[in-house]
Motif scaffolding. Structure first.
Motif, mmCIF file in Angstrom:
data_model
loop_
_atom_site.group_PDB
_atom_site.id
_atom_site.type_symbol
_atom_site.label_atom_id
_atom_site.label_comp_id
_atom_site.label_asym_id
_atom_site.label_seq_id
_atom_site.Cartn_x
_atom_site.Cartn_y
_atom_site.Cartn_z
ATOM 1 N N TYR A 51 -0.917 30.015 -76.985
ATOM 2 C CA TYR A 51 -0.744 29.280 -75.728
ATOM 3 C C TYR A 51 0.525 28.439 -75.690
ATOM 4 N N ILE A 52 0.976 27.958 -76.852
ATOM 5 C CA ILE A 52 2.126 27.057 -76.839
ATOM 6 C C ILE A 52 3.451 27.753 -77.124
ATOM 7 N N LYS A 53 3.408 28.999 -77.573
ATOM 8 C CA LYS A 53 4.647 29.717 -77.892
ATOM 9 C C LYS A 53 5.539 29.765 -76.654
ATOM 10 N N GLY A 54 6.772 29.280 -76.809
ATOM 11 C CA GLY A 54 7.726 29.270 -75.712
ATOM 12 C C GLY A 54 7.549 28.123 -74.736
ATOM 13 N N VAL A 57 5.770 20.516 -75.414
ATOM 14 C CA VAL A 57 4.841 19.405 -75.234
ATOM 15 C C VAL A 57 5.403 18.529 -74.117
ATOM 16 N N ALA A 58 4.551 18.093 -73.221
ATOM 17 C CA ALA A 58 4.980 17.272 -72.082
ATOM 18 C C ALA A 58 5.558 15.941 -72.564
ATOM 19 N N PRO A 59 6.536 15.416 -71.836
ATOM 20 C CA PRO A 59 7.088 14.100 -72.178
ATOM 21 C C PRO A 59 5.979 13.040 -72.225
ATOM 22 N N GLY A 60 6.057 12.170 -73.206
ATOM 23 C CA GLY A 60 5.075 11.102 -73.335
ATOM 24 C C GLY A 60 3.817 11.499 -74.081
ATOM 25 N N ILE A 61 3.734 12.759 -74.522
ATOM 26 C CA ILE A 61 2.566 13.245 -75.265
ATOM 27 C C ILE A 61 2.962 13.447 -76.716
ATOM 28 N N LYS A 62 2.146 12.948 -77.624
ATOM 29 C CA LYS A 62 2.345 13.169 -79.053
ATOM 30 C C LYS A 62 1.387 14.277 -79.471
ATOM 31 N N ALA A 63 1.927 15.362 -80.025
ATOM 32 C CA ALA A 63 1.104 16.495 -80.464
ATOM 33 C C ALA A 63 1.098 16.544 -81.984
ATOM 34 N N ILE A 64 -0.092 16.558 -82.555
ATOM 35 C CA ILE A 64 -0.270 16.516 -84.003
ATOM 36 C C ILE A 64 -1.130 17.708 -84.422
ATOM 37 N N ALA A 65 -0.655 18.450 -85.423
ATOM 38 C CA ALA A 65 -1.418 19.594 -85.941
ATOM 39 C C ALA A 65 -1.622 19.394 -87.441
ATOM 40 N N VAL A 66 -2.881 19.361 -87.868
ATOM 41 C CA VAL A 66 -3.207 19.087 -89.265
ATOM 42 C C VAL A 66 -4.160 20.153 -89.803
ATOM 43 N N PRO A 67 -3.688 20.994 -90.723
ATOM 44 C CA PRO A 67 -4.575 21.992 -91.317
ATOM 45 C C PRO A 67 -5.623 21.336 -92.219
ATOM 46 N N VAL A 72 -4.698 26.692 -95.827
ATOM 47 C CA VAL A 72 -4.435 26.920 -94.396
ATOM 48 C C VAL A 72 -2.986 26.567 -94.077
ATOM 49 N N ASP A 73 -2.484 25.490 -94.655
ATOM 50 C CA ASP A 73 -1.090 25.099 -94.463
ATOM 51 C C ASP A 73 -0.155 26.235 -94.884
ATOM 52 N N LEU A 74 -0.376 26.794 -96.065
ATOM 53 C CA LEU A 74 0.463 27.893 -96.564
ATOM 54 C C LEU A 74 0.341 29.131 -95.680
ATOM 55 N N GLN A 75 -0.867 29.434 -95.218
ATOM 56 C CA GLN A 75 -1.065 30.590 -94.342
ATOM 57 C C GLN A 75 -0.316 30.399 -93.021
ATOM 58 N N CYS A 76 -0.362 29.198 -92.470
ATOM 59 C CA CYS A 76 0.359 28.905 -91.221
ATOM 60 C C CYS A 76 1.854 29.115 -91.414
ATOM 61 N N LYS A 77 2.373 28.651 -92.534
ATOM 62 C CA LYS A 77 3.799 28.813 -92.812
ATOM 63 C C LYS A 77 4.153 30.291 -92.982
ATOM 64 N N LEU A 81 3.521 30.059 -87.921
ATOM 65 C CA LEU A 81 2.857 29.207 -86.939
ATOM 66 C C LEU A 81 3.430 27.798 -86.936
ATOM 67 N N ASP A 82 3.812 27.306 -88.120
ATOM 68 C CA ASP A 82 4.390 25.963 -88.190
ATOM 69 C C ASP A 82 5.654 25.870 -87.340
ATOM 70 N N GLN A 83 6.450 26.935 -87.312
ATOM 71 C CA GLN A 83 7.678 26.925 -86.515
ATOM 72 C C GLN A 83 7.361 26.947 -85.020
ATOM 73 N N ILE A 84 6.340 27.699 -84.627
ATOM 74 C CA ILE A 84 5.927 27.719 -83.216
ATOM 75 C C ILE A 84 5.531 26.310 -82.779
ATOM 76 N N PHE A 85 4.780 25.616 -83.624
ATOM 77 C CA PHE A 85 4.363 24.248 -83.296
ATOM 78 C C PHE A 85 5.576 23.320 -83.222
ATOM 79 N N ARG A 86 6.492 23.414 -84.192
ATOM 80 C CA ARG A 86 7.690 22.564 -84.160
ATOM 81 C C ARG A 86 8.544 22.857 -82.935
ATOM 82 N N ASP A 87 8.722 24.142 -82.616
ATOM 83 C CA ASP A 87 9.523 24.521 -81.448
ATOM 84 C C ASP A 87 8.940 23.965 -80.155
ATOM 85 N N SER A 88 7.625 23.775 -80.136
ATOM 86 C CA SER A 88 6.967 23.256 -78.930
ATOM 87 C C SER A 88 7.153 21.738 -78.784
#
Length: 102
Positions: A51-54, A57-67, A72-77, A81-88
């Motif tokens: 859903y977030i690819k491309g 995150v809206a201005p004023g919103i803090k988005a936090i993702a915690v495996p 799970v962290d290694l699998q995301c990397k 997926l970690d890059q998709i989240f950072r890019d967002s």
């Protein structure tokens, strides 16, 4: 539902300043949190990444993702997926040493 469960739900709603029965859709937020110290699953991150690819995150919103684990962290990397989240505009996918709620 037990009395304790009902009390817990009422406490959570009061903490979030929500009224029982009110729709969630359209509710303004300032933080979006994905994961937990006990259950941030790979499937959760995969689903949200769709859903977030491309998107940003809206201005004023803090988005936090915690495996939920280092695995799970290694699998995301490994899946990028970690890059998709950072890019967002979120914090990426970052494990924490202790529960964020404390």
């Amino acid at each position: 539902m037990s009395v304790d469960e009902k009390a817990s739900i009422e406490e959570a709603l009061a903490y979030m300043k929500l009224k029982p029965g009110s729709p969630i859709k359209g509710t303004k937020i300032d933080v979006a949190f994905l994961g937990s110290c006990t259950n941030g699953r790979l499937s959760d991150f995969q689903e949200v990444a769709k859903y977030i690819k491309g998107k940003k995150v809206a201005p004023g919103i803090k988005a936090i993702a915690v495996p939920g684990s280092q695995i799970v962290d290694l699998q995301c990397k490994k899946l990028g997926l970690d890059q998709i989240f950072r890019d967002s505009g979120s914090n990426g996918v970052k494990p924490v040493a202790r529960c964020v709620s404390r």
